[in-house]
Design a protein around this motif. Structure first.
Motif, PDB file in Angstrom:
ATOM      1  N   THR A 115       0.824  -1.199   0.000  1.00 20.02           N
ATOM      2  CA  THR A 115       0.000   0.000   0.000  1.00 20.02           C
ATOM      3  C   THR A 115       0.865   1.259   0.000  1.00 20.02           C
ATOM      4  N   CYS A 116       0.441   2.259  -0.761  1.00 22.04           N
ATOM      5  CA  CYS A 116       1.213   3.493  -0.887  1.00 22.04           C
ATOM      6  C   CYS A 116       0.279   4.690  -0.933  1.00 22.04           C
ATOM      7  N   PHE A 117       0.579   5.679  -0.113  1.00 17.03           N
ATOM      8  CA  PHE A 117      -0.170   6.937  -0.123  1.00 17.03           C
ATOM      9  C   PHE A 117       0.739   8.033  -0.660  1.00 17.03           C
ATOM     10  N   VAL A 118       0.218   8.795  -1.633  1.00 17.73           N
ATOM     11  CA  VAL A 118       0.981   9.891  -2.231  1.00 17.73           C
ATOM     12  C   VAL A 118       0.105  11.138  -2.260  1.00 17.73           C
ATOM     13  N   GLY A 119       0.573  12.229  -1.630  1.00 20.40           N
ATOM     14  CA  GLY A 119      -0.135  13.492  -1.754  1.00 20.40           C
ATOM     15  C   GLY A 119      -0.752  14.012  -0.479  1.00 20.40           C
ATOM     16  N   LYS A 120      -1.948  14.595  -0.603  1.00 21.63           N
ATOM     17  CA  LYS A 120      -2.618  15.270   0.513  1.00 21.63           C
ATOM     18  C   LYS A 120      -3.292  14.275   1.457  1.00 21.63           C
ATOM     19  N   TRP A 121      -3.039  14.425   2.744  1.00 25.54           N
ATOM     20  CA  TRP A 121      -3.626  13.580   3.785  1.00 25.54           C
ATOM     21  C   TRP A 121      -4.707  14.346   4.538  1.00 25.54           C
ATOM     22  N   HIS A 122      -4.302  15.327   5.378  1.00 26.21           N
ATOM     23  CA  HIS A 122      -5.223  16.233   6.066  1.00 26.21           C
ATOM     24  C   HIS A 122      -6.170  15.502   7.025  1.00 26.21           C
ATOM     25  N   LEU A 123      -5.644  14.446   7.661  1.00 26.98           N
ATOM     26  CA  LEU A 123      -6.448  13.689   8.631  1.00 26.98           C
ATOM     27  C   LEU A 123      -5.696  13.492   9.945  1.00 26.98           C
ATOM     28  N   ILE A 143       4.235   9.376   0.930  1.00 31.01           N
ATOM     29  CA  ILE A 143       5.002  10.401   0.229  1.00 31.01           C
ATOM     30  C   ILE A 143       4.147  11.658   0.140  1.00 31.01           C
ATOM     31  N   GLY A 144       4.419  12.611   0.981  1.00 30.16           N
ATOM     32  CA  GLY A 144       3.735  13.904   0.908  1.00 30.16           C
ATOM     33  C   GLY A 144       2.556  14.081   1.826  1.00 30.16           C
ATOM     34  N   GLY A 145       2.124  13.038   2.518  1.00 28.36           N
ATOM     35  CA  GLY A 145       0.934  13.142   3.351  1.00 28.36           C
ATOM     36  C   GLY A 145       1.254  13.637   4.748  1.00 28.36           C
ATOM     37  N   HIS A 146       0.736  14.820   5.114  1.00 29.14           N
ATOM     38  CA  HIS A 146       0.928  15.350   6.465  1.00 29.14           C
ATOM     39  C   HIS A 146      -0.330  16.115   6.865  1.00 29.14           C
ATOM     40  N   LEU A 164       7.888  15.174   2.051  1.00 27.24           N
ATOM     41  CA  LEU A 164       8.239  15.162   0.634  1.00 27.24           C
ATOM     42  C   LEU A 164       9.548  15.919   0.428  1.00 27.24           C
ATOM     43  N   LYS A 165      10.561  15.220  -0.047  1.00 27.55           N
ATOM     44  CA  LYS A 165      11.834  15.873  -0.320  1.00 27.55           C
ATOM     45  C   LYS A 165      11.659  16.859  -1.469  1.00 27.55           C
ATOM     46  N   ASP A 166      12.341  17.992  -1.349  1.00 27.16           N
ATOM     47  CA  ASP A 166      12.284  18.977  -2.420  1.00 27.16           C
ATOM     48  C   ASP A 166      12.908  18.414  -3.688  1.00 27.16           C
ATOM     49  N   GLY A 167      12.345  18.803  -4.806  1.00 24.28           N
ATOM     50  CA  GLY A 167      12.942  18.470  -6.089  1.00 24.28           C
ATOM     51  C   GLY A 167      13.769  19.630  -6.585  1.00 24.28           C
ATOM     52  N   PRO A 168      14.154  19.603  -7.843  1.00 26.70           N
ATOM     53  CA  PRO A 168      14.856  20.751  -8.418  1.00 26.70           C
ATOM     54  C   PRO A 168      13.974  21.994  -8.309  1.00 26.70           C
ATOM     55  N   GLU A 169      14.594  23.144  -8.142  1.00 24.94           N
ATOM     56  CA  GLU A 169      13.821  24.376  -8.022  1.00 24.94           C
ATOM     57  C   GLU A 169      12.910  24.535  -9.235  1.00 24.94           C
ATOM     58  N   THR A 225       2.812  12.392  -9.210  1.00 23.62           N
ATOM     59  CA  THR A 225       2.494  11.349 -10.188  1.00 23.62           C
ATOM     60  C   THR A 225       3.716  10.480 -10.457  1.00 23.62           C
ATOM     61  N   THR A 226       4.875  11.089 -10.563  1.00 22.42           N
ATOM     62  CA  THR A 226       6.104  10.323 -10.764  1.00 22.42           C
ATOM     63  C   THR A 226       6.340   9.362  -9.599  1.00 22.42           C
ATOM     64  N   GLU A 227       6.085   9.814  -8.380  1.00 21.90           N
ATOM     65  CA  GLU A 227       6.239   8.929  -7.214  1.00 21.90           C
ATOM     66  C   GLU A 227       5.261   7.756  -7.311  1.00 21.90           C
ATOM     67  N   GLY A 228       4.033   8.037  -7.748  1.00 21.12           N
ATOM     68  CA  GLY A 228       3.063   6.964  -7.919  1.00 21.12           C
ATOM     69  C   GLY A 228       3.478   5.988  -8.998  1.00 21.12           C
ATOM     70  N   ILE A 229       4.003   6.504 -10.104  1.00 21.19           N
ATOM     71  CA  ILE A 229       4.476   5.649 -11.198  1.00 21.19           C
ATOM     72  C   ILE A 229       5.629   4.765 -10.737  1.00 21.19           C
ATOM     73  N   ASN A 230       6.548   5.336  -9.978  1.00 23.36           N
ATOM     74  CA  ASN A 230       7.675   4.546  -9.465  1.00 23.36           C
ATOM     75  C   ASN A 230       7.191   3.419  -8.561  1.00 23.36           C
ATOM     76  N   PHE A 231       6.189   3.709  -7.751  1.00 20.14           N
ATOM     77  CA  PHE A 231       5.635   2.666  -6.877  1.00 20.14           C
ATOM     78  C   PHE A 231       5.026   1.541  -7.708  1.00 20.14           C
ATOM     79  N   ILE A 232       4.284   1.879  -8.748  1.00 10.51           N
ATOM     80  CA  ILE A 232       3.670   0.860  -9.607  1.00 10.51           C
ATOM     81  C   ILE A 232       4.735  -0.024 -10.236  1.00 10.51           C
ATOM     82  N   LYS A 233       5.768   0.587 -10.777  1.00 15.31           N
ATOM     83  CA  LYS A 233       6.819  -0.186 -11.450  1.00 15.31           C
ATOM     84  C   LYS A 233       7.540  -1.127 -10.498  1.00 15.31           C
ATOM     85  N   LYS A 234       7.742  -0.676  -9.268  1.00 17.92           N
ATOM     86  CA  LYS A 234       8.471  -1.496  -8.294  1.00 17.92           C
ATOM     87  C   LYS A 234       7.614  -2.623  -7.730  1.00 17.92           C
TER      88      LYS A 234
END
Length: 472
Positions: A131-139, A155-158, A176-181, A190-199
């Motif tokens: 199971t993987c959560f990516v993005g907005k949590w707010h709970l 990844i990103g849920g706080h 969520l770690k910062d990416g390039p500026e 979405t990239t994090e979600g795609i990486n999870f699917i592939k793995k």
């Protein structure tokens, strides 16, 4: 020959291990996306959503889908638990507004989803799902994050309801770690979600992709803003029409280029995710659910909210249709008659029992309905009524109230002035004509039914404010 047989056997064994017979699940939740923000629901939309339109052609599009509440946190709790927000005592966005000098004081609800509540993720893990959560949590804050509620990866849920650093890196998000500026948040998630699917493509997985988009702050997506600025200029309209709604204003047109660019970028990233499922040969074994947590933000105490909900009344924060009717598309491997629309009313709590039934996970009955027969056999089902309870004040100018839908009848109750409204949604989807005086018996019957539903779900109510002075 013997070597060839061994090779074929090994290849067969490898192939059999490369996929799972258990279905995968991708749940896509877009924040504040209105019913009319997607073209397949509202062809007149100012926004372009080709990937979501294609998902609708491959799935079932629900025209009467509802969020459990007109604001985010209660709906998110309902999705994860299958329980009405009243039952988990989260009836406002966290931490809420709670003004002190209004005629009513709203009830004190929880500021986190209790750990005792069983979530979809926890139940799926019983069946071996990753199971993987990516993005907005707010709970909830520390101790109540996705990793505390059944998700292997967060990844990103706080606790924040909007992206603290905005939509471009640096994100200022502790999860969520910062990416390039200048990296764009929806693309990164979405990239994090795609990486999870592939793995995890060789094991059953549950990906919950919860976009922060299209919640405020409204920040243009660089790749689309030029297009929508040009489209906005073609409207040749300097004055934006509005309608008075209580103490607020409802925007009557879609015209915000920055908001449109955010919708378009979200749609592009939904397309990226769906393309990944195809490329990884997972489309035939993955259920995709696409929806929103409440209606679009069209009504505020000031003019010029970001969007408009088409023919529906009001927006986020309101128990009128614009605040609770949302986009919903479900696509999957055993779907009957792809490309159809379904007008049976459905609601956020339905996803819990539907997903668990598809995964063949036993669970106790909650407040949702199993949509599997409708999805896989094109069968109808009986639904008696739906009800909503929002006993708080909101920045959209909503005042505490509740609502109930039974068949085509819709009842809205306002607690501050004890006013009751009745609408026939089949004839009046915009809720323009109050029929309560014309049909007093129907109004009273539905009011009694709503009262019973609220009582049975342990609803908490606002109380009169002894410190309120109307002269202030």
């Amino acid at each position: 020959m013997q070597k060839l047989i061994l090779f074929l056997f090994a290849a067969l064994l490898l192939f059999s291990c490369s996929k799972t017979d258990q279905p995968n699940f991708v749940f896509i939740l877009v924040d504040d996306l209105g019913w009319a923000d997607v073209q397949c629901n509202y062809p007149e939309s100012f926004y372009h959503t080709p990937n979501i339109n294609q998902l609708a052609k491959n799935g079932v599009r629900f025209t009467n889908a509802y969020s459990a509440n007109p604001v985010c946190s209660p709906t998110r709790a309902a999705i994860l638990t299958g329980k009405h927000p009243n039952r988990v005592n989260i009836t406002d966005w966290i931490p809420g507004l709670d003004p002190k000098m209004k005629p009513l004081r709203g009830p004190q609800d929880r500021t986190e989803l209790a750990l005792e509540e069983l979530t979809i993720a926890e139940k799926l893990k019983e069946k071996g799902y990753h199971t993987c959560f990516v993005g907005k949590w707010h709970l909830g804050d520390d101790g109540f994050f996705p990793e505390d509620q059944g998700f292997d990866i967060n990844i990103g849920g706080h606790h924040k309801g909007s992206p603290p650093g905005g939509y471009y890196s640096p994100y200022k998000n502790p999860k969520l770690k910062d990416g390039p500026e200048g990296e764009y948040l929806p693309e990164r998630l979405t990239t994090e979600g795609i990486n999870f699917i592939k793995k995890n493509k060789r094991k059953p997985f549950f990906l919950y992709l919860s976009f922060y988009t299209v919640h405020t702050p409204i920040q243009a997506a660089n790749s689309y803003i030029k297009k929508y600025k040009a489209q906005r200029e073609q409207l040749q309209s300097d004055e934006i029409p509005h309608k008075k709604e209580g103490d607020g204003w409802t925007k009557l047109v879609q015209e915000n280029a920055a908001y449109a660019s955010m919708v378009a970028a979200m749609d592009e990233n939904v397309g990226r995710l769906l393309k990944t499922l195809e490329e990884q040969e997972l489309s035939d074994n993955t259920w995709v659910i696409f929806t929103s947590d409440n209606g679009g933000l069209s009504t505020l105490t000031r003019k010029n909210a970001p969007t408009n909900n088409g023919p529906l009344r009001a927006g986020k924060g309101w128990c009128y249709e614009g605040g609770i009717r949302v986009p919903l598309i479900i696509a999957g491997p055993e779907l009957a008659s792809p490309g159809r629309t379904e007008d049976k009313p459905v609601i956020s709590m339905d996803y819990f029992t539907t997903i668990l039934n598809l995964a063949e996970v036993t669970h106790e009955a909650n407040d949702g309905q199993n949509l599997v027969p409708l999805l896989t056999a094109n069968n109808t089902f009986e639904r008696d009524e739906l009800f909503w309870h929002y006993p708080h004040y909101h920045g959209s100018a909503w005042k505490p109230g509740s609502a109930l839908r039974k068949g085509n009848w819709k009842l809205v109750v306002h607690y501050e002035d004890e006013r009751t409204e009745l609408f026939n949604l089949a004839e009046d989807p915009g809720e323009t004509t109050n029929l309560a005086a014309e049909f007093p018996e129907k109004t009273q019957t539905l009011k009694s039914l709503l009262d019973a539903k609220l009582h049975a779900s342990n609803a908490r109510f606002p109380v009169r404010n002894p410190d309120y002075d109307p002269r202030d």
